[in-house]
Design a protein around this motif. Sequence first.
Motif, short mmCIF file in Angstrom:
data_model
loop_
_atom_site.label_atom_id
_atom_site.label_comp_id
_atom_site.label_asym_id
_atom_site.label_seq_id
_atom_site.Cartn_x
_atom_site.Cartn_y
_atom_site.Cartn_z
N MET A 1 13.34 1.26 -35.29
CA MET A 1 12.40 0.62 -34.36
C MET A 1 11.86 -0.65 -35.01
O MET A 1 11.68 -0.72 -36.21
N ARG A 2 11.62 -1.63 -34.13
CA ARG A 2 10.97 -2.85 -34.61
C ARG A 2 9.63 -3.02 -33.88
O ARG A 2 9.57 -2.82 -32.66
N ILE A 3 8.59 -3.34 -34.63
CA ILE A 3 7.29 -3.59 -34.01
C ILE A 3 6.82 -4.99 -34.42
O ILE A 3 6.69 -5.27 -35.62
N ASP A 4 6.62 -5.85 -33.43
CA ASP A 4 6.04 -7.16 -33.69
C ASP A 4 4.58 -7.13 -33.29
O ASP A 4 4.24 -6.62 -32.23
N ILE A 5 3.74 -7.69 -34.13
CA ILE A 5 2.31 -7.75 -33.83
C ILE A 5 1.87 -9.21 -33.83
O ILE A 5 2.07 -9.92 -34.83
N ARG A 100 4.14 9.30 -27.57
CA ARG A 100 5.50 9.85 -27.63
C ARG A 100 6.47 8.95 -26.87
O ARG A 100 7.60 8.72 -27.31
N GLU A 101 6.01 8.48 -25.73
CA GLU A 101 6.84 7.58 -24.92
C GLU A 101 7.18 6.31 -25.73
O GLU A 101 8.32 5.89 -25.79
N LEU A 102 6.16 5.75 -26.37
CA LEU A 102 6.35 4.51 -27.13
C LEU A 102 7.26 4.72 -28.34
O LEU A 102 8.02 3.83 -28.73
N SER A 103 7.20 5.93 -28.92
CA SER A 103 8.00 6.19 -30.11
C SER A 103 9.50 6.23 -29.77
O SER A 103 10.34 6.16 -30.65
N GLY A 104 9.82 6.30 -28.48
CA GLY A 104 11.22 6.29 -28.05
C GLY A 104 11.75 4.89 -27.78
O GLY A 104 12.93 4.72 -27.47
N GLU A 105 10.91 3.88 -27.90
CA GLU A 105 11.34 2.50 -27.63
C GLU A 105 12.04 1.92 -28.86
O GLU A 105 11.74 2.29 -29.99
N LYS A 106 12.94 0.96 -28.60
CA LYS A 106 13.61 0.30 -29.73
C LYS A 106 12.74 -0.79 -30.32
O LYS A 106 12.79 -1.10 -31.50
N ARG A 107 11.94 -1.40 -29.44
CA ARG A 107 11.08 -2.49 -29.93
C ARG A 107 9.77 -2.53 -29.16
O ARG A 107 9.76 -2.37 -27.93
N LEU A 108 8.67 -2.74 -29.89
CA LEU A 108 7.36 -2.93 -29.26
C LEU A 108 6.84 -4.30 -29.69
O LEU A 108 7.01 -4.71 -30.84
N ILE A 109 6.21 -4.99 -28.76
CA ILE A 109 5.54 -6.25 -29.10
C ILE A 109 4.06 -6.07 -28.74
O ILE A 109 3.72 -5.86 -27.57
#
Length: 234
Positions: A1-5, A100-109
């Motif tokens: 997973m990638r998280i951009d902040i 839990r829903e978010l933890s299934g995403e490939k990327r969050l911004i």
Amino acid sequence: MRIDIMTLFPEMFAGPLGYSIPKRAQEAGLVDIELTNIREFGLGNYKKVDDTPYGGGPGMVMMCEPVFNCFEHVEQLDPEPGRVLMMSPAGRKLDQKLVRELSGEKRLILLAGRYEGFDERIQQGLGAEPVSIGDYVLSGGELVAMVVVDSVVRLLEGALGHEESATEESFSEGLLEYPHYTRPVEYKGMRVPEVLMSGNHAKIELWRKEQALERTKKWRPDMLDDCDGTDEEV
Ligand code: ADE
């Protein structure tokens, strides 16, 4: 997973994300957390990012242009489009279901703002979902983004050691977690409940269920109101 902040205060994140589970998860390559300073996209010599609100009122509002430009930059750092979340008290409340829903995403911004908030057109233009961590107001979105990141990262496969995984059971049962005890048996006159030392696993399980229910009734009766009798989480 990638998280951009996206934030005006990237330094704030170093501490909380540099310890324990988030640190381990990054080192293990389970998550790549990247911070981008919105200030770099500020306007003019002073790198202006905010302005007074139309219609009057206190505080400053984050302007469209620096945030849109920052977002365009961040977006192209990775080919994955990403789910865009804006930290805002006027949003969907974060709970374990959303985590839990978010933890299934490939990327969050994640978009963390200061001041009174963002120009409304930012949410609209970026297709951002507003996320709140509760009915209270913090001085900015940074702590909120840290809460989102921590709660999501610990659910990534392999982020928790075996001995830590139980802590997730709390909300998945739709109740608050039962009480825990460790050595010594007695401390300042307070004893560990006998049942926990009985070795009778059925009895222990029953006791824990009762305790969880009692605690929930006392501290979070709203969770029981939401319950429809099934095992589904709240
Ligand atoms: N920004 C300020 N307070 C907040 C909250 N409770 N949730 C999300 N964003 C916020």
